[in-house]
Design a protein around this motif. Structure first.
Motif, PDB file in Angstrom:
ATOM      1  N   CYS A   7      -5.159   9.101   0.501  1.00 28.02           N
ATOM      2  CA  CYS A   7      -6.351   8.511  -0.102  1.00 28.02           C
ATOM      3  C   CYS A   7      -7.091   7.672   0.941  1.00 28.02           C
ATOM      4  O   CYS A   7      -6.465   6.985   1.767  1.00 28.02           O
ATOM      5  N   GLU A   8      -8.415   7.722   0.911  1.00 27.04           N
ATOM      6  CA  GLU A   8      -9.209   7.005   1.902  1.00 27.04           C
ATOM      7  C   GLU A   8      -9.089   5.491   1.750  1.00 27.04           C
ATOM      8  O   GLU A   8      -9.250   4.759   2.710  1.00 27.04           O
ATOM      9  N   GLU A   9      -8.823   5.011   0.527  1.00 27.31           N
ATOM     10  CA  GLU A   9      -8.718   3.575   0.297  1.00 27.31           C
ATOM     11  C   GLU A   9      -7.274   3.190  -0.019  1.00 27.31           C
ATOM     12  O   GLU A   9      -6.473   4.040  -0.431  1.00 27.31           O
ATOM     13  N   PRO A  10      -6.918   1.931   0.187  1.00 27.27           N
ATOM     14  CA  PRO A  10      -5.539   1.500  -0.075  1.00 27.27           C
ATOM     15  C   PRO A  10      -5.147   1.727  -1.537  1.00 27.27           C
ATOM     16  O   PRO A  10      -5.970   1.602  -2.444  1.00 27.27           O
ATOM     17  N   ARG A  57      -6.512   1.374  10.657  1.00 22.38           N
ATOM     18  CA  ARG A  57      -6.797   0.370   9.641  1.00 22.38           C
ATOM     19  C   ARG A  57      -6.465  -1.034  10.133  1.00 22.38           C
ATOM     20  O   ARG A  57      -7.014  -2.017   9.637  1.00 22.38           O
ATOM     21  N   ARG A  83      -2.944  -8.278  -3.252  1.00 21.43           N
ATOM     22  CA  ARG A  83      -2.953  -7.644  -1.931  1.00 21.43           C
ATOM     23  C   ARG A  83      -1.668  -7.883  -1.164  1.00 21.43           C
ATOM     24  O   ARG A  83      -1.455  -7.286  -0.108  1.00 21.43           O
ATOM     25  N   ASP A 105       0.848  -1.189   0.000  1.00 22.10           N
ATOM     26  CA  ASP A 105       0.000   0.000   0.000  1.00 22.10           C
ATOM     27  C   ASP A 105       0.885   1.240   0.000  1.00 22.10           C
ATOM     28  O   ASP A 105       1.640   1.482   0.945  1.00 22.10           O
ATOM     29  N   ASN A 141       0.106   4.186   0.489  1.00 21.94           N
ATOM     30  CA  ASN A 141      -0.241   5.090   1.595  1.00 21.94           C
ATOM     31  C   ASN A 141       0.641   4.863   2.819  1.00 21.94           C
ATOM     32  O   ASN A 141       0.881   5.783   3.606  1.00 21.94           O
ATOM     33  N   ASN A 146      -3.924   9.801  -4.203  1.00 23.90           N
ATOM     34  CA  ASN A 146      -5.293   9.526  -4.625  1.00 23.90           C
ATOM     35  C   ASN A 146      -5.275   8.496  -5.741  1.00 23.90           C
ATOM     36  O   ASN A 146      -4.211   8.061  -6.199  1.00 23.90           O
ATOM     37  N   LYS A 147      -6.457   8.118  -6.189  1.00 24.97           N
ATOM     38  CA  LYS A 147      -6.606   7.140  -7.258  1.00 24.97           C
ATOM     39  C   LYS A 147      -7.263   7.819  -8.454  1.00 24.97           C
ATOM     40  O   LYS A 147      -8.303   8.477  -8.317  1.00 24.97           O
TER      41      LYS A 147
END
Length: 643
Positions: free
Chosen positions: A385-388, A544, A508, A357, A359, A424-425
């Motif tokens: 970013c809020e998501e991985p 997280r 992942r 990740d 992040n 961000n994505k």
């Protein structure tokens, strides 16, 4: 008149288009320049039995050959005439022009009246029963001829007024080649190569033959080619030439012929080779220099460690040791950058690609660069970013790329300026953006900003040092990860904006084990960190992983809440304003209900004396900034399991 290769190819394309139009317009015909057949139109094969003809000598029917020879050799004959060969087979002849001292003859076959046959050598017979095609009217032929003359003039002007030669060969004629102006390029008289492909091939440098043969094979498969090779001139010297070829397909979709340009590039190519050799020598020198300097730098570092362990040092000695330590660290970074440049340019860096990740890397980068930002009282705005953002890459190298951008922003932004770091994505890619309110970049230099050793012009009072390798390393690292990096600025005084874009992965990777997640779930952690961005990002990453997190921006506010707080783990920065981390740890240990709390010191100090002070204050663990969150959580899990 100098004509570029591109212009010459446009002329060739125009001629090809005309040839196709003439093919569709005219009945079966052949165009002769003297006794040489230069073009065929229509379905000549139905008449001659073959379309791979070069001259009258290739016409096996003696009657047809005789009529053509008389018309060519006797200028007293009318410019236009008809001749019935045999059995009413009509041949219409036209004398069009005089080119290169020979008459240009158009011979049109009119086979619309009767069945006609004649014998090739060997007795083979060809029949043309009930095959007809009305000849075009005179005006259409005249128009086609005028267009041909016009294109021929343009073609002649382009070739003779430039240093470009034309090569054309037909796949059905294995050794034939039309090479216009090529003999002159190599210092020979016109016609020296006798239209022989083998003769031209014999002049290719032996080392370039494999590339030439590969290009020919590609052309046979219908692919256009661009080739650079050495040809031996008349003087015996080898010179570099560029050959750009286009493949023309027949109506059956198969390669029919190749038309290309050849031009001398000897001076340019030799300059390129010399530049490449100079770059190679430079890289080898940098590698040797950085390697040789590491030995004395290692001795200096070890000596500093020895001095730090000495007792009863005067304040002046301690200050001097700190100065030497900081400068040694800077020198080590410069040497490492030079070594990385050498390794990258020689493809000697092995990247370890693992899913992770992005992040999680950013907070560690922020921690490592934070001292430079704090020193200039700059404000860093961090937005994750809020998501991985799962990417496949070398974790340490990607952190190095982001760190270089962030360090660059701090370096070229005035005191009190602002820096924005965001992830961000976008369109299936992970994007890292670094923006600042700094000096900005001139538009004219944006195209060179990632070049090695490039440094944009700066006012003397704003000189910020550096040797021009940081952004080059960013570009090379990102490219190695199949990503892109860009720079933008509205000009001097308007700041800069750098963006890294990397492809996302669905892998992942090695996520935290279920046992660790269950261990962390519901555990209360306090984070005491004065840097808001580092505190926020660390808090988000811990949450997280299942931790319940409470934040404090300084030691005083954390100490004031100790009576009402119950926590399992405390992550405390040592260099806090006011009440520092050591003092806060001592207060925590004074509360009986917090005696079993796991205290973790997070600091940039790593000397033995620092470790002793941290341990004596009551800390269980000592983590050096920048902190890897995954490693931190693994260490926490191990400590909790051992209790």
């Amino acid at each position: 008149m100098a004509v570029s290769q591109q212009d010459t190819l446009k002329i060739i394309a125009a001629m090809e288009a005309y040839e196709q139009a003439a093919f569709d317009l005219m009945p079966p015909a052949i165009l002769l320049n003297g006794s040489i057949i230069v073009k065929t139109f229509g379905n000549v094969k139905r008449i001659l039995g073959k379309d791979s003809v070069i001259g009258l000598k290739d016409l096996s029917d003696p009657r047809l050959r005789s009529v053509l020879e008389q018309f060519i050799q006797n200028p007293a004959l009318p410019a236009t005439m008809e001749s019935e060969i045999t059995n009413g087979f009509l041949l219409k002849l036209s004398r069009l022009a005089q080119t290169n001292g020979a008459p240009m003859i158009l011979a049109v076959f009119d086979c619309s009246k009767q069945t006609r046959s004649f014998h090739e050598d060997g007795g083979e017979t060809f029949h043309f029963a009930n095959w007809s095609r009305e000849p075009s009217d005179t005006s259409a032929l005249a128009k086609a001829h005028a267009e041909l003359e016009h294109n021929e003039l343009r073609f002649q002007t382009a070739v003779e007024g430039s240093s470009v030669g034309i090569i054309e060969f037909d796949f059905e004629k294995p050794d034939w080649v039309f090479a216009k102006h090529v003999e002159n390029l190599l210092g020979f008289e016109k016609g020296a190569f006798e239209n022989s492909r083998a003769m031209i091939r014999s002049r290719i440098h032996p080392d370039d033959l494999p590339n030439n043969d590969a290009a020919r094979l590609a052309e046979e498969q219908g692919q256009d080619t661009n080739l650079e090779l050495r040809l031996r001139t008349k003087s015996g010297q080898f010179r570099w030439y560029s050959i750009n070829s286009r493949v023309q397909l027949g109506k059956d979709g198969r390669p029919k012929k190749v038309i290309g340009t050849i031009s001398e590039i000897d001076d340019i190519k030799k300059a390129q080779l010399k530049a490449a050799q100079d770059v190679k020598r430079r890289d080898e020198f940098l590698a040797m220099l950085s390697h040789e300097l590491r030995n004395p730098m290692a001795a200096i570092t070890f000596s500093l460690d020895c001095l730090n362990e000495m007792e009863q040092l005067s304040p002046d000695a301690i200050q001097l040791i700190e100065i030497i330590s900081r400068q040694t660290t800077q020198m080590s970074k410069l040497m490492q950058d030079l070594l990385d440049v050498s390794r990258l340019t020689q493809n000697r860096i092995d990247f370890s690609f693992v899913p992770h990740d992005l992040n999680e890397s950013v907070p560690e980068v922020v921690t490592s660069i934070h001292p430079s930002i704090t020193k200039k009282r700059q404000r860093l705005h961090l937005q994750l970013c809020e998501e991985p953002l799962m990417v496949s890459g070398d974790v340490s190298r990607l952190k190095q790329a982001i760190a270089n951008l962030l360090d660059n922003a701090a370096k070229y932004t005035s005191e009190g300026g602002e820096i924005w770091l965001e992830t961000n994505k976008q369109a299936g890619r992970a994007v890292v953006s670094v923006r600042d309110s700094g000096f900005g970049i001139e538009t004219s230099t944006l195209g060179n900003i990632f070049d090695l050793f490039f440094q944009a012009n700066q006012p003397l009072h704003r000189k910020s040092g550096g040797i021009g390798v940081g952004l080059f390393l960013v570009d090379q690292i990102v490219r190695a990860h199949h990503g892109e990096v860009s720079a933008d600025s509205d000009g001097p005084g308007h700041g800069s904006h750098f963006t890294i874009s990397l492809p996302l992965t669905t892998d992942r990777g090695n996520e935290p084990a279920t046992a660790d997640e269950l261990m962390f779930h519901g555990r209360h952690v306090i984070v005491v960190e004065d840097n808001a961005d580092s505190r926020m990002s660390l808090t988000r990453l811990l949450q997280r992983r299942g931790f319940q997190v409470t934040e404090f921006e300084d030691g005083e506010s954390a100490a004031n809440n100790l009576t009402c707080l119950q926590f399992d783990i405390a992550i405390i920065d040592i260099g806090l304003p006011g009440k520092n981390g050591l003092e806060l740890a001592r207060e925590i240990r004074q509360h009986d209900r917090l005696q079993n709390a796991l205290l973790i010191a997070m600091t940039g100090y790593s000397q033995n004396s620092d470790r002793k002070s941290i341990t004596s204050a009551g800390f269980n663990l000592h983590v050096i900034k920048p902190t890897n969150v995954s490693q931190l959580c693994a260490t926490i899990a191990e400590s909790l399991q051992s209790r």
